[in-house]
Write a protein that holds these residues in place. Structure first.
Motif, PDB file in Angstrom:
ATOM      1  N   GLY A   5     -29.781 -15.944  53.210  1.00 37.08           N
ATOM      2  CA  GLY A   5     -28.938 -17.078  52.830  1.00 37.08           C
ATOM      3  C   GLY A   5     -28.814 -18.088  53.951  1.00 37.08           C
ATOM      4  N   GLY A  48     -30.141 -15.857  47.540  1.00 32.75           N
ATOM      5  CA  GLY A  48     -29.663 -14.470  47.565  1.00 32.75           C
ATOM      6  C   GLY A  48     -30.269 -13.697  48.722  1.00 32.75           C
ATOM      7  N   GLY A  92     -28.032 -20.904  49.835  1.00 28.89           N
ATOM      8  CA  GLY A  92     -27.937 -19.467  50.120  1.00 28.89           C
ATOM      9  C   GLY A  92     -27.696 -18.648  48.871  1.00 28.89           C
ATOM     10  N   TYR A  93     -26.847 -19.163  47.995  1.00 33.30           N
ATOM     11  CA  TYR A  93     -26.541 -18.437  46.765  1.00 33.30           C
ATOM     12  C   TYR A  93     -27.765 -18.369  45.858  1.00 33.30           C
ATOM     13  CZ  TYR A  93     -24.123 -16.795  42.642  1.00 33.30           C
ATOM     14  OH  TYR A  93     -23.736 -16.055  41.562  1.00 33.30           O
ATOM     15  N   GLY A 130     -23.152 -17.528  51.065  1.00 35.41           N
ATOM     16  CA  GLY A 130     -23.685 -17.573  49.706  1.00 35.41           C
ATOM     17  C   GLY A 130     -24.713 -16.483  49.442  1.00 35.41           C
ATOM     18  N   GLY A 131     -25.586 -16.229  50.416  1.00 40.28           N
ATOM     19  CA  GLY A 131     -26.575 -15.161  50.269  1.00 40.28           C
ATOM     20  C   GLY A 131     -25.932 -13.785  50.206  1.00 40.28           C
ATOM     21  N   TRP A 132     -24.880 -13.605  50.998  1.00 46.88           N
ATOM     22  CA  TRP A 132     -24.163 -12.335  50.988  1.00 46.88           C
ATOM     23  C   TRP A 132     -23.428 -12.132  49.660  1.00 46.88           C
ATOM     24  CZ3 TRP A 132     -18.754 -11.813  50.818  1.00 46.88           C
ATOM     25  CH2 TRP A 132     -18.302 -10.497  50.935  1.00 46.88           C
ATOM     26  N   LEU A 133     -22.842 -13.209  49.146  1.00 52.00           N
ATOM     27  CA  LEU A 133     -22.074 -13.137  47.901  1.00 52.00           C
ATOM     28  C   LEU A 133     -22.958 -12.737  46.727  1.00 52.00           C
ATOM     29  CD1 LEU A 133     -19.178 -13.614  46.943  1.00 52.00           C
ATOM     30  CD2 LEU A 133     -19.847 -15.918  46.346  1.00 52.00           C
ATOM     31  N   LYS A 134     -24.158 -13.289  46.684  1.00 54.25           N
ATOM     32  CA  LYS A 134     -25.059 -12.950  45.591  1.00 54.25           C
ATOM     33  C   LYS A 134     -25.710 -11.589  45.830  1.00 54.25           C
ATOM     34  CE  LYS A 134     -28.678 -14.720  42.664  1.00 54.25           C
ATOM     35  NZ  LYS A 134     -29.629 -15.797  42.426  1.00 54.25           N
ATOM     36  N   PHE A 149     -24.161 -23.475  50.976  1.00 56.39           N
ATOM     37  CA  PHE A 149     -23.741 -22.372  50.125  1.00 56.39           C
ATOM     38  C   PHE A 149     -24.621 -22.298  48.885  1.00 56.39           C
ATOM     39  CE2 PHE A 149     -21.339 -20.626  46.590  1.00 56.39           C
ATOM     40  CZ  PHE A 149     -20.935 -19.413  47.111  1.00 56.39           C
ATOM     41  N   ALA A 150     -24.892 -23.466  48.283  1.00 57.09           N
ATOM     42  CA  ALA A 150     -25.729 -23.499  47.077  1.00 57.09           C
ATOM     43  C   ALA A 150     -27.128 -22.950  47.374  1.00 57.09           C
ATOM     44  CB  ALA A 150     -25.816 -24.920  46.532  1.00 57.09           C
TER      45      ALA A 150
END
Length: 120
Positions: free
Chosen positions: A51, A45, A41-42, A115-119, A38-39
């Protein structure tokens, strides 16, 4: 394009949470893979694909580094049983390490996608 800074960040998070996760065999390692992926991927971005790619790299690199370290340690400890013991000790740890690498890579990629999707 690979953001190696994001991969390195995920790698460090994976190692640190993996050390803490040693108290809970398997569950702690799965959690470490999720948190580290997650880290990565975030930090990278760019959506699901980007991600997931960065999470996959962070998890795979961590698994390979741990596998090589544990195989070397198993081989050295096995040398007490002679050359064949060193070979079998190192090979056994290497096989387990391949499983751990796949485990880290898969759950890190899934968490990295999130994580990539969230950012975004």
């Amino acid at each position: 394009m690979t953001n190696w800074r994001a991969v390195a960040g995920g790698f460090v998070v994976l190692l640190l949470t993996g050390l803490i996760g040693l108290q809970l065999p398997l569950l702690g390692q799965i959690g470490a893979g999720l948190i580290g992926g997650f880290a990565a991927g975030y930090l990278a971005g760019g959506g699901f694909g980007n991600g997931a790619w960065h999470g996959l790299l962070a998890g795979s690199i961590t698994g390979v580094v741990l596998t090589l370290f544990l195989a070397l340690l198993g081989g050295l400890l096995g040398l007490g049983a002679g050359p064949l013991g060193g070979f079998l000790g190192g090979a056994g740890v290497l096989l387990v390490g391949v499983f751990v690498t796949l485990l880290f890579a898969i759950d890190s990629a899934i968490a990295g996608a999130f994580g990539g999707w969230l950012k975004g």
